[in-house]
Design an enzyme around this catalytic site. Structure first.
Site, PDB file in Angstrom:
ATOM      1  CB  ILE A   1      -9.788   9.935 -31.693  1.00 54.52           C
ATOM      2  CG1 ILE A   1     -10.478   9.876 -30.335  1.00 54.52           C
ATOM      3  CG2 ILE A   1      -8.998   8.648 -31.935  1.00 54.52           C
ATOM      4  CD1 ILE A   1     -11.480   8.749 -30.201  1.00 54.52           C
TER       5      ILE A   1
ATOM      6  CB  ILE B   1      -4.374  12.442 -30.094  1.00 58.18           C
ATOM      7  CG1 ILE B   1      -5.506  11.410 -30.051  1.00 58.18           C
ATOM      8  CG2 ILE B   1      -4.823  13.752 -29.488  1.00 58.18           C
ATOM      9  CD1 ILE B   1      -5.958  11.075 -28.636  1.00 58.18           C
ATOM     10  CD  GLU B   2      -4.698   6.656 -32.766  1.00 57.59           C
ATOM     11  OE1 GLU B   2      -3.612   6.345 -33.284  1.00 57.59           O
ATOM     12  OE2 GLU B   2      -5.220   6.019 -31.830  1.00 57.59           O
ATOM     13  CB  SER B   3      -2.533  10.365 -37.880  1.00 57.28           C
ATOM     14  OG  SER B   3      -3.761  11.044 -38.157  1.00 57.28           O
TER      15      SER B   3
ATOM     16  CE1 TYR C   1      -4.624   7.537 -28.678  1.00 58.19           C
ATOM     17  CE2 TYR C   1      -6.864   7.322 -27.851  1.00 58.19           C
ATOM     18  CZ  TYR C   1      -5.977   7.369 -28.911  1.00 58.19           C
ATOM     19  OH  TYR C   1      -6.442   7.264 -30.192  1.00 58.19           O
TER      20      TYR C   1
END
Length: 326
Positions: free
Chosen positions: A118, A121-123, A221
């Site tokens: 996560i 994929i977030e940052s 997502y």
């Protein structure tokens, strides 16, 4: 006078003929080189598809990739990630600074290790700010950040404190799982918010993530998280041959406790005999040039250590160890 003019004309014609010959010769060589280049590129440049497995476990749940509706969603994300080479390589190089801590905290809390993806994929493991105002590696919005104990003021933004924001993110994910009892829905709620996911479940009469119609970002997502795991768990399968020695090592620092205000952080860094840039790099949560601390709260500040700290591609032998998985 007439003869002189005729001589000048003859010289001009000879010069013009010489220039034309040189130009044609040069153009011929250039054109020949271009042809060789294109022949070489057509012969050697190749773009490959990947052998996608039939199933994969993600956060303990079996994902059936023989289902075309699921496979196409995951496969689309695989190509988006794997062929964005520059971003992918930069992210892989950052993993040594962040992944060990995330993995240990997930283990301590008995949470699925796949949740580490996560953060990617977030940052892409960069403490960035989104157009919506989410910040940090875990991309917290201000309201959620303060709810989970992160300080957000004019001088301090602990969404940019990697360790504290990681603890907060895992606590948030834990609470979401207690709410939904399903890791796919939990991860979707981390992206879109719990109320959004609850409403979609109620409106569409299903709690199966793959059956829910959601906004484009949240719909992608989970697929992106699964695709990230597939690639990172088998880097060479997806064409990434990255030497271990090219991973960015963790920064070296010492920690000091501060319970007073600092009126001038650049001056403070100078007095500590460190680069202000390096100081801010290690303390990105200090978002202004000062630290107001009327309540005498204790802050832990990192001071870069002035030791030999170099990144090199030089090898001691002819063996290059490649990163197998992350």
């Amino acid at each position: 006078m007439k003869k002189l003019k005729e001589g000048q004309l003859n010289n001009f014609l000879i010069l013009l003929l010489l220039i034309s010959t040189i130009f044609l010769f040069t153009f011929s060589i250039k054109n020949n080189n271009n042809n060789k280049y294109y022949e070489y590129s057509q012969k050697n440049y190749k773009v490959f598809t990947f052998a996608i497995p039939d199933t994969v476990y993600f956060a303990g749940q079996l994902i059936d990739l023989t289902n075309p509706f699921i496979r196409e969603r995951v496969e689309s994300e695989i190509y988006s990630i794997a062929y964005f080479h520059s971003q992918f390589i930069k992210t892989v190089k950052q993993t040594e600074r962040y992944m060990p801590y995330i993995e240990q905290e997930l283990k301590n809390k008995a949470m699925p290790s796949d949740l580490k993806y996560i953060a990617i994929i977030e940052s892409n493991l960069m403490p960035t700010t989104s157009p919506a105002g989410a910040k940090g590696i875990w991309q917290f919005m201000k309201g959620t950040a303060t709810k989970y104990g992160l300080e957000v003021t004019d001088d301090v933004d602990e969404r940019l404190n990697f360790e504290k924001s990681t603890i907060a993110a895992l606590s948030y994910l834990h609470d979401l799982y207690n709410m939904f009892g399903d890791w796919l829905l939990t991860i979707a709620a981390y992206n879109a918010g719990e109320n959004y996911i609850k409403n979609k479940i109620t409106q569409q009469y299903t709690n199966n993530f793959w059956d829910l119609v959601m906004n484009a970002e949240t719909a992608r997502y989970i697929s992106r998280a699964i695709a990230t795991k597939l690639i990172y768990q088998s880097l060479k399968t997806y064409g990434f041959y990255i030497p271990v020695l090219e991973l960015y090592p963790p920064y070296k620092y010492k920690e000091i406790a501060i319970d007073t205000s600092i009126k001038d952080l650049p001056l403070f860094a100078k007095q500590m005999n460190v680069s202000y840039y390096n100081f801010k790099k290690l303390n990105p949560w200090l978002i202004s040039d000062k630290l107001s601390n009327a309540g005498n709260k204790k802050y832990i500040i990192r001071i870069p250590v002035d030791t030999v700290f170099k990144i090199t591609n030089k090898l001691n032998n002819d063996t290059i160890k490649l990163i197998e998985r992350i």
